[in-house]
Enzyme design. Structure first.
Site, PDB file in Angstrom:
ATOM      1  N   ASP A 133       0.791  -1.231   0.000  1.00 40.13           N
ATOM      2  CA  ASP A 133       0.000   0.000   0.000  1.00 40.13           C
ATOM      3  C   ASP A 133       0.823   1.281   0.000  1.00 40.13           C
ATOM      4  OD1 ASP A 133       0.983  -0.164   2.534  1.00 40.13           O
ATOM      5  OD2 ASP A 133      -0.957  -0.303   3.537  1.00 40.13           O
ATOM      6  N   PRO A 154       7.604  -6.069   4.909  1.00 40.36           N
ATOM      7  CA  PRO A 154       6.787  -5.048   4.237  1.00 40.36           C
ATOM      8  C   PRO A 154       6.702  -3.720   4.977  1.00 40.36           C
ATOM      9  CG  PRO A 154       5.372  -6.683   5.296  1.00 40.36           C
ATOM     10  CD  PRO A 154       6.786  -7.136   5.503  1.00 40.36           C
TER      11      PRO A 154
END
Lengths: 653, 653
Positions: A53, A373
């Site tokens: 994202d 991440p």
């Protein structure tokens, strides 16, 4: 494009395997050129939620060069401030610091967060607008051949990839994970959140078997390619064909991820937060679009429960992950009614030992670098890999460039991958470690060290810090020695521009209509090299005289611009000249400059979009281009910029 | 929606006749409410080129409130500077002045130009996204009845409109006018450029006859409506049913219009220019998107050729118009290879004598005001008419408001129409007149007077100057006398905000995530009234105390907010409370404020998007909201803002 009824054999310039962010960025780049491209993905659908994202400032600049950053900017959540939370002397978490998320002034964009599926949607729309390239989903490569004898012949097709179409059932992963809690607060049944986690096994072989036994729609197709690019993720099938390896290691740290609409009294839930609890682990808060918040949550219980190697997946549920978060955030309350997505992963860092087979097969994205991440890097570095590669491939296919530029893909991107992995290695350990109780607590992590790493990480994480090394297409000052007395690499001509780092942006005014533009907005990703001429003050007779001479030289029939440009193409189609003069728009008339600076066309007249002024605008201030770029307005400079916005070299006029 | 197979009778809340900018703005407004709306247009297709193009700053603010200004801003040409060209002492034209096109600081948007067809496309997309309203094209109203007995009953349907569907052939105007000149420089054959010009006759009666004789698809439908709005242009069929008139006059001035990609050595062709030649007439240059330029060109030959009343249309061709432009621009050259559109019109100004029949039937846009197009006003004022009307209709239909607010449509918009017509009357005469040779030349136009009119016109033309008079929904200070000692209309509480003029915008920071927003971006057009509370410095105990008391009052079960809000709707669905506190974000915690200022929801937690700070941002400066609004940070103020962004009244806290 034979998307529905494939021929038994096809020839393509470029075959892209994998339609995630790296593959789509590449297809999008190639959609700007007229070269034959196919892109296949074993998955039957695009993703709808979860996954990556974070979008760096540099990524947004790139998306702007493809004309769709406005959609991202509008839909995304903007990350403005980071709050650090640490245990106080009583072990209770408290806000210790606020720091800006994007370093002010580093870019015209700040880091934003938007679900990967939307980014992929924007790429698909952009590809469609510019080409007839269509992603072929549920199409699996099953065999690979490389004809070494053809490797040096760039008119030949040395690679053969056999692909098969999966049945719809086989190609559809179970990705729907959204759930609402029932009214009694219990979880509704949820599907497996880990199907794409690094805790899950690679399913490629299963899919190949399924394809081979599926007689109904399983027609094999043989694709002959000049180039193949493997953008097919951490379990890359293309990488396996080449026999290359990801090198690195895993840690014992397991983290869970929840995308929820939080119900909480934690005051900074709409800020990016790094929260270290005294002994319950850490949480990273990433506020998202549509009221969602992503929480990265350290799972201590699971760590203790593992017995070497892979973790037992069955013990990880959203409820377990939430409970960990509640312990870390205590005494603040946290709950949710709506969960959009969840997963878990084991922290590790690995980088590919080799990025290319003889500059005919390339690997990009997760196929050559995997890491944790949390730093919001993965999707960005992956897209930037293929942004680096795309124009080089296209220029070689079109015959604009010698194939030697393709070697710079590995030299430039492996360097970045290694920096990324080193950063993540250090950062994830600082994040997963227990805060030191005091200076005597040597096993604990110093929170001031963490803060310093975080701040340094912010520069790295913007993507602006990338500094490519010298090569055939990066002429740094230090190279001047090697290249004798050629006037290249004169870094002092423009002290604000670093050869190897992307062209910084300031506002300039269009000479013809006074509209302010960020200079970077003029550097669209359309494959053109650019010469940006900074002639200084044109009111000065000598500067104007020099400009006349330069214009005559550039516009001459035997100029290098005409030499590099195919006869049937327009003057500016391979190398475009932009001018930014110092001083007032009002003292210059466009038509007083030689034609090379504003080419004429029989059908549409003069080009009014090539000459700009470093001047005060009516509504948006003064860009101070010469001052910001460190260019002397008496002396001037010219900068050759690559199609990917990296200055290749600085020259005097 | 019975778009394809109409029932013989239908009941609607609102029937809109005409799907140009005024009709589409209204349909778009109503798409934000759940009320039954139909919109019909006699034309079979939307327009593709030509027509109106100028967009005022205020219009862009409105489009932003509907979430699609970014599409306009991106595609449009931005108008930055105006150049005035006058004859010098030798009669040769020369640039005499440069002035900014939009007055700096007046709005966060500057005037832009974009083809009407794109604006209509954005409206259609927006309507589709929010509702199932679909424009019914090729549908012609043929009969109108009004039941006077039902006029006062707002649950009744006093209006009956019969509509018929045209055959495709009848509904398709010949609007394709693009042409390239042949290689020998001659015009390729072109279709009639004047089909929608005011030099063309009204074709409504022809269309009605065609519909009546078309037996195949000509099924009549009877639509019973609570409200009908005629947005059907200068020849308005709805206006004719009411027996209302456009009052005003025409001039002898005929102007032609060319949308071309110019081939010229005129240096300011990408600027807005007003060019008066010594004796050949005037030209207005409007640079457009996609390299187009619109030229408004005075046609002297045609003026002389006319014999009273309507001009002979047959003499007007693109070639004639171009020749006039060439004479006016002499000694500069002008030609083109590509023409996108052309037309001609006779200058005149007319305004409707009456805007409404008993607040059940309304007229908007060209149906109540026509004038010359050069000022770039028509499309804007038309859209602003229905932007004014839309929320009022919706609030009455939904039962939120008393029907008396509907009377303000005519009082507010007729005032604007009259101002527009007066402005255009003066402006077009100054533009069409011959420049004075010297001060003794009394028949000539003074160029300094023209410049002054132009600059004054710019403020008017921004749309920001609109100042609605006192009414039930505009409480100006002067009204305070009438309303005894109520604390309303205290203009001195916020000297930068004028009750009656749209809420000006400055940047404020979201308390919860530090993101800067223009305050106007928070005033989305979703039908809500808003109370914007400026509590001053919340670090001051008395201000915080006052805020606690206000929060308790507003949040109470018997507060006026709950009284106006239907029981099943959320607390903020009819009246939303926004807060902008003075001073640092860091000194305030959102959850320390009463719930009324950040309502709680069981499923999604606290609302983080209601409280803002007047504070320094990391990347976009300091909005200085209190200073710009003229609000004392010790005293504070509160402002009630209408759903269309106009302050209704100012109050102390």
């Amino acid at each position: 494009m034979p998307a529905t009824l494939p021929a038994l054999e096809d020839h393509v310039d470029v075959l892209i395997v994998g339609a995630g962010p790296a593959g789509l960025m590449l297809a999008n780049w190639l959609s700007r050129f007229d070269i034959k491209t196919r892109i296949v993905d074993k998955r039957g659908t695009k993703i709808f939620n979860g996954q990556a994202d974070g979008l760096q400032s540099r990524t947004l600049e790139i998306l702007d060069s493809f004309d769709f950053v406005d959609r991202v900017w509008r839909e995304s959540n903007h990350m403005i401030e980071i709050c650090l939370w640490n245990p106080d002397e009583n072990g209770k978490i408290r806000r210790s610091d606020r720091i800006p998320d994007t370093i002010p002034g580093i870019s015209r964009f700040q880091q934003v967060v938007l679900h990967q599926g939307r980014i992929e949607r924007f790429f698909l729309d952009s590809i469609k607008e510019h080409s007839d390239i269509a992603v072929e989903r549920g199409v699996l490569p099953t065999a690979f051949e490389f004809d070494d004898a053809k490797a040096a012949d760039f008119a030949a097709y040395p690679i053969t990839v056999t692909v098969r179409t999966l049945s719809e059932e086989d190609a559809m992963p179970q990705q729907q994970q959204q759930h609402h809690k029932n009214d009694d607060g219990q979880e509704a049944p949820v599907s497996d959140g880990l199907f794409r986690s690094n805790l899950a096994a690679d399913d490629t072989d299963d899919l190949i078997r399924a394809a081979e036994t599926n007689a109904r729609i399983n027609q094999a197709e043989s694709i002959k390619a000049k180039f193949v690019v493997g953008c097919d993720g951490a379990h890359s099938w293309v990488r396996r064909q080449l026999g290359y390896k990801l090198e690195g290691d895993s840690t014992d740290y397991i983290w869970g991820v929840l995308d929820i609409i939080p119900i909480t009294d934690f005051p900074d839930i709409r800020q990016r937060c790094a929260i270290h609890s005294a002994s319950a682990g850490s949480v990273m808060v990433i506020p998202r679009e549509n009221k969602l918040v992503r929480l990265y949550i350290q799972l201590q219980a699971t760590e203790h429960g593992q017995n070497g190697g892979k973790v037992d997946r069955s013990g990880i549920t959203p409820e377990i992950i939430l409970r960990s978060a509640q312990q870390i955030l205590h005494p603040y309350k946290l709950d949710y009614s709506y969960c959009d997505w969840w997963t878990a992963y084991q922290i590790g860092q690995r980088v590919g030992n080799c990025f290319s087979l003889k500059e005919r097969v390339f690997l990009a994205g997760d196929a050559v670098h995997t890491h944790s991440p949390k730093a919001g890097q993965g999707m960005n570095v992956s897209m930037q890999d293929t942004y680096n590669l795309g124009w080089k491939l296209a220029h070689v296919v079109k015959g604009y460039s010698d194939a030697s530029i393709l070697k710079t893909y590995e030299t430039e991107r492996k360097q970045i991958a290694q920096e990324l992995i080193a950063f993540d290695h250090r950062f994830s350990r600082l994040f997963s470690g227990r805060p030191a109780k005091d200076v005597m607590d040597e096993e604990g992590i110093s929170m001031s060290e963490f803060k310093a790493a975080f701040e340094k990480g912010n520069e790295f994480a913007s993507g602006i810090a990338v500094n490519y090394s010298s090569s055939v297409i990066i002429a740094k000052q230090s190279d001047a020695k090697v290249q004798s007395n050629q006037v290249i690499g004169k870094q002092q001509l423009a002290t604000g521009i670093v050869v190897g780092k992307r062209m910084p942006s300031v506002k300039v005014l269009n000479q013809s209509d006074a509209r302010p533009w960020h200079l970077q907005e003029l550097l669209k990703s359309n494959g053109r090299w650019r010469i940006i001429v900074f002639p200084g003050q044109l009111a000065t007779r000598t500067n104007m005289q020099r400009m006349q001479e330069l214009g005559a030289k550039l516009g001459a029939q035997d100029s290098f611009i005409r030499r590099y440009t195919p006869l049937e193409q327009s003057f500016d189609s391979v190398i475009e000249i932009l001018t930014v003069h110092a001083g007032s728009r009002k003292d210059v008339e466009l038509l007083d400059l030689p034609e090379a600076f504003h080419p004429f066309d029989n059908k549409i007249g003069w080009d009014y979009w090539k000459v700009y002024a470093d001047d005060q605008s009516y509504h948006e201030g003064h860009g101070q281009a010469y001052a910001n770029y460190g260019i002397d307005s008496a002396q001037g400079a010219s900068i050759i910029v690559r199609p990917d916005q990296y200055p290749y070299r600085l020259s005097s006029l």
